[in-house]
Every structure is written in structure tokens, then in C-alpha cells.
Design a protein around this motif. Structure first.
Motif, PDB file in Angstrom:
ATOM      1  N   SER A   6      16.394  63.348 -28.275  1.00  0.00           N
ATOM      2  CA  SER A   6      15.160  62.731 -28.763  1.00  0.00           C
ATOM      3  C   SER A   6      14.801  61.442 -28.029  1.00  0.00           C
ATOM      4  CB  SER A   6      15.279  62.445 -30.266  1.00  0.00           C
ATOM      5  OG  SER A   6      16.315  61.517 -30.512  1.00  0.00           O
ATOM      6  N   ILE A  81      13.961  54.757 -32.762  1.00  0.00           N
ATOM      7  CA  ILE A  81      14.828  54.832 -33.938  1.00  0.00           C
ATOM      8  C   ILE A  81      15.415  53.461 -34.258  1.00  0.00           C
ATOM      9  CG2 ILE A  81      15.459  57.238 -33.485  1.00  0.00           C
ATOM     10  CD1 ILE A  81      18.257  55.991 -32.569  1.00  0.00           C
ATOM     11  N   THR A  85      20.966  53.627 -37.732  1.00  0.00           N
ATOM     12  CA  THR A  85      21.059  55.010 -38.198  1.00  0.00           C
ATOM     13  C   THR A  85      21.918  55.882 -37.276  1.00  0.00           C
ATOM     14  OG1 THR A  85      19.063  55.706 -36.998  1.00  0.00           O
ATOM     15  CG2 THR A  85      18.764  54.823 -39.227  1.00  0.00           C
ATOM     16  N   ILE A  86      22.507  55.288 -36.258  1.00  0.00           N
ATOM     17  CA  ILE A  86      23.360  56.038 -35.332  1.00  0.00           C
ATOM     18  C   ILE A  86      24.735  56.240 -35.974  1.00  0.00           C
ATOM     19  CG2 ILE A  86      24.521  55.985 -33.084  1.00  0.00           C
ATOM     20  CD1 ILE A  86      22.122  54.303 -32.063  1.00  0.00           C
ATOM     21  N   ILE A 149      26.873  67.081 -35.255  1.00  0.00           N
ATOM     22  CA  ILE A 149      25.648  67.240 -36.052  1.00  0.00           C
ATOM     23  C   ILE A 149      25.641  68.594 -36.763  1.00  0.00           C
ATOM     24  CG2 ILE A 149      23.128  67.347 -35.954  1.00  0.00           C
ATOM     25  CD1 ILE A 149      23.335  65.387 -33.529  1.00  0.00           C
ATOM     26  N   LYS A 155      24.237  62.828 -38.171  1.00  0.00           N
ATOM     27  CA  LYS A 155      22.829  63.202 -38.045  1.00  0.00           C
ATOM     28  C   LYS A 155      22.247  62.741 -36.718  1.00  0.00           C
ATOM     29  CE  LYS A 155      21.814  63.200 -43.010  1.00  0.00           C
ATOM     30  NZ  LYS A 155      20.987  62.609 -44.088  1.00  0.00           N
ATOM     31  N   ARG A 156      22.837  61.692 -36.167  1.00  0.00           N
ATOM     32  CA  ARG A 156      22.278  61.108 -34.946  1.00  0.00           C
ATOM     33  C   ARG A 156      23.397  60.476 -34.131  1.00  0.00           C
ATOM     34  NH1 ARG A 156      17.593  57.703 -36.648  1.00  0.00           N
ATOM     35  NH2 ARG A 156      16.349  59.592 -36.320  1.00  0.00           N
ATOM     36  N   CYS A 157      23.421  60.752 -32.824  1.00  0.00           N
ATOM     37  CA  CYS A 157      24.461  60.222 -31.939  1.00  0.00           C
ATOM     38  C   CYS A 157      23.832  59.575 -30.707  1.00  0.00           C
ATOM     39  CB  CYS A 157      25.409  61.325 -31.473  1.00  0.00           C
ATOM     40  SG  CYS A 157      26.273  62.202 -32.796  1.00  0.00           S
ATOM     41  N   ILE A 187      19.804  59.741 -27.024  1.00  0.00           N
ATOM     42  CA  ILE A 187      19.909  59.902 -28.464  1.00  0.00           C
ATOM     43  C   ILE A 187      19.873  61.395 -28.759  1.00  0.00           C
ATOM     44  CG2 ILE A 187      18.840  59.476 -30.703  1.00  0.00           C
ATOM     45  CD1 ILE A 187      20.023  56.973 -29.444  1.00  0.00           C
ATOM     46  N   GLU A 189      19.960  64.352 -31.782  1.00  0.00           N
ATOM     47  CA  GLU A 189      19.789  64.580 -33.217  1.00  0.00           C
ATOM     48  C   GLU A 189      19.225  65.975 -33.467  1.00  0.00           C
ATOM     49  OE1 GLU A 189      16.910  61.897 -34.990  1.00  0.00           O
ATOM     50  OE2 GLU A 189      16.108  61.472 -33.001  1.00  0.00           O
TER      51      GLU A 189
END
Length: 352
Positions: A6, A81, A85-86, A149, A155-157, A187, A189
Motif C-alpha cells: 500500500s 498511514i 498502526t504498524i 497478516i 494487519k499492517r507491516c 507498507i 497490508e
């Protein structure tokens, strides 16, 4: 569930080193004997094989974790983002932070932890760790993010590939001209549309191939033999890559359910222009085809081989329109592939 990239970002050092900058180097054979050719001949032959005219070196004050941080900030901005949230930060590298003018590698704390610190992420559940997988490290990091994920662990890396190879080269080894510095970050996700990873392939060949890339002493016998530099058996790596990478790419594409004519771009590790061209030709030959024009973007001519950074940097550059006659459009099928120390090979098929 599809897993997509993303956000993408890269950091290309400003310091450009041309082939002519090696004109005064004292290149030696492995046994310490002098080359039988003047440097002009060595450099010209080098360019004809690798395609490299210039490479980038990091400014003296920066280390690999700095470059990774710069690339990560751009990827986070591109994805729009909140870094809090990572869930995972995966930093692929080979030699840690090597400060300019030193020979010691520093990996404590991990480079991923250093990036998390520089990003000022407060969330303790953002797990940061390093990945040592040779040049295919960024691709492998993306595969690990995919697994995290899909398993529900994340959820997000943030996956980073960064290196300063210019600080671990033997100036007396002509292979030192190949290596460069840089970083790329992404990113990863879940996707709510059809874009994302469709299939993947990963393998380690660790019999005779395990030592094709290694840490060894300088070719200059007057230097301390306990000081080590990146070394490789170039011909063996070339033959290994041509024998194994095309079939790995084919296995990956076949698992996706797509055909060779669906592929729009192949983003392959920028190791050696002639080798990459041969790999792609052999890959298409497995389908009884020849590669279409411009299917393989190249950045090695100006950036050199920055190891784990080459693939994400190449992707970022194409998306930004910085590589002539190259573009990626929505829905395009891409193959990401890499080969390197291990010997490791990996690939994934991706719908943009």
C-alpha cells in the motif's frame, strides 16, 4: 484475502561514484599478484558485463539504519498511514550498521528497533526485528509480512531493505565496483480489491552453493587477514542463478494460475545486467517465448547493486516515472524475484 503493497519509498544516496573513480585502485588477483591489465581495460570489461556506470555511496554520517529510516518515512507517507498502526517492522540487511571509516558491524539493538525509535513509534506491540537473507531479504520480508497478516498476527507491516555495501568491500578486489548503498521500504497490508500477492516461491540451496558469497580476507597480503570483506565466486553465482532462478519464477507464475503473456513487468534484483537478461530470457524460453521489449526495468546502470535495496528501490522508481520507457498501470501483473547469499532464491507474482 489479498495482501498488497500500500506504500513504497526509497532512499538513494546523493554521492555518485563513476567507473572512472576506480582508475587509481590497485586491483589484485586472489593470490595477491597484480592484474595483467591496466585499470582502463578492467573497468571497461566490468561495464560491458554488469552494465554499471555509476553507483551510490552513503554520506559519511549515515549508516544502514539511517537509510532505512529515510525510506520508511517515505513509504509511510506514500501509504498515508499512522505509523502507530504498524504491527511489525522487518528490516532486511546483511552487515548491520557499519560507520564510515570503521570495520566493525553494529547490530545491537537491531536495525529494525533503531528505525522504530527514529520513527518515534510508542506502541510496544509494534514488533521490530532484522532479517538476514542475503540480497533476497526484502522479498522474503514481504513473504513473512504476507504470512503474518493472513494468519491474523498482524494487519499492517513495514518491510525495509537497506545496506551500505561500500563499507565492507575490499578495494583490491575488482568485484568491489559492483556494490553500492541504498534503502527501499514498503507498507504491506490486506487489500479490499483484486490487487495484491497472487503466489510466491522461496528456497535455500545450502550444499556446495552455501559459500558462493562469503566474508573473506583482502587480496592484499599486506593487510590484516583477520579483517574480512564481502567476497563472491562470481562465475559460480552466475551459473547457479541461470540454472535455478528461471524455474523458480516459472513455478511461482504457474501457481498463480496466470500465463506468461499476462506478465507486464519483471522486477528482478539488480545484480548484473547480463545475468538478469539471461535469467529473463531463460524464463521466457521455458514457455517457448522471447521476452517482450521493456518487460525488465533496470536501475543498475546508475545505482549499482545495493543488495536488499535494489528491488523495492526499482519498484519505487518505476512508479515515480524515473526510469525511461517504464510504467506500471492498475491491474498489471508483476513478478518480483531475487537471488543471493545463502544461496537463496525467492519470487512473488503480484497484481498491481
Amino acid at each position: 484475502m489479498n495482501i498488497k503493497i500500500s506504500g513504497i519509498g526509497s532512499y538513494i544516496p546523493e554521492k555518485s561514484i563513476s567507473n572512472t573513480d576506480f582508475s587509481n585502485h590497485v586491483f589484485l588477483n586472489e593470490d595477491g599478484s597484480p592484474f595483467g591489465y591496466p585499470n582502463e581495460v578492467v573497468v571497461n570489461k566490468f561495464k560491458s558485463i554488469t552494465g554499471i556506470e555509476n553507483r551510490r555511496y552513503a554520506n559519511d554520517q549515515y549508516t544502514s539504519s539511517d537509510l532505512g529510516y529515510f525510506a520508511a518515512k517515505r513509504a509511510i507517507k506514500n501509504a498515508n498511514i499512522d505509523p502507530e498502526t504498524i504491527d511489525y517492522i522487518i528490516f532486511a540487511h546483511n552487515f548491520g550498521d557499519v560507520k564510515h571509516g570503521t570495520i566493525q558491524s553494529d547490530m545491537l539493538p537491531s536495525l529494525a528497533t533503531r528505525v522504530k525509535h527514529k520513527l518515534q513509534i510508542q506502541n510496544p506491540k509494534c514488533v521490530a526485528y532484522d532479517l538476514l537473507f542475503g540480497c533476497p531479504g526484502w522479498v522474503e520480508g514481504v513473504l513473512q509480512a504476507n504470512a503474518f497478516i493472513k494468519s491474523g498476527m498482524a494487519k499492517r507491516c513495514l518491510v525495509i531493505g537497506g545496506e551500505t555495501l561500500s563499507r565492507v568491500v575490499d578495494d583490491h578486489d575488482r568485484d568491489s565496483m559492483i556494490y553500492s548503498d541504498g534503502a527501499g521500504a514498503s507498507i504491506i497490508e490486506a487489500s479490499d480489491d483484486e490487487s495484491g500477492m497472487l503466489s510466491y516461491e522461496s528456497a535455500t540451496f545450502a550444499n556446495d552453493e552455501a559459500g558462493y558469497l562469503f566474508f573473506g580476507k583482502s587480496y592484499n597480503p599486506d593487510l590484516d587477514p583477520d579483517t574480512k570483506y564481502i567476497k563472491m565466486y562470481g562465475r559460480k553465482i552466475y551459473e547457479f542463478a541461470l540454472s535455478n532462478v528461471p524455474s523458480a519464477m516459472k513455478n511461482c507464475l504457474d501457481k498463480s494460475g496466470l500465463g506468461i503473456d499476462d506478465v507486464k513487468k519483471i522486477l528482478i534484483h539488480q545484480a548484473n545486467e547480463k545475468m538478469d537478461e539471461a535469467i529473463v530470457h531463460r524464463f521466457y524460453k521455458l514457455y517457448g517465448k522471447t521476452p517482450p521489449k521493456d518487460v525488465m526495468p533496470m536501475s543498475i546502470h546508475d545505482l549499482g547493486n545495493s543488495s536488499v535495496a535494489t528491488v523495492p528501490t526499482l519498484f519505487d522508481q518505476v512508479l515515480q516515472g524515473k526510469i525511461e520507457n517504464q510504467e506500471i498501470n492498475k491491474g498489471d501483473i508483476l513478478i518480483f524475484a531475487s537471488v543471493g547469499a545463502g544461496m537463496n532464491i525467492n519470487a512473488f507474482v503480484y497484481r498491481y
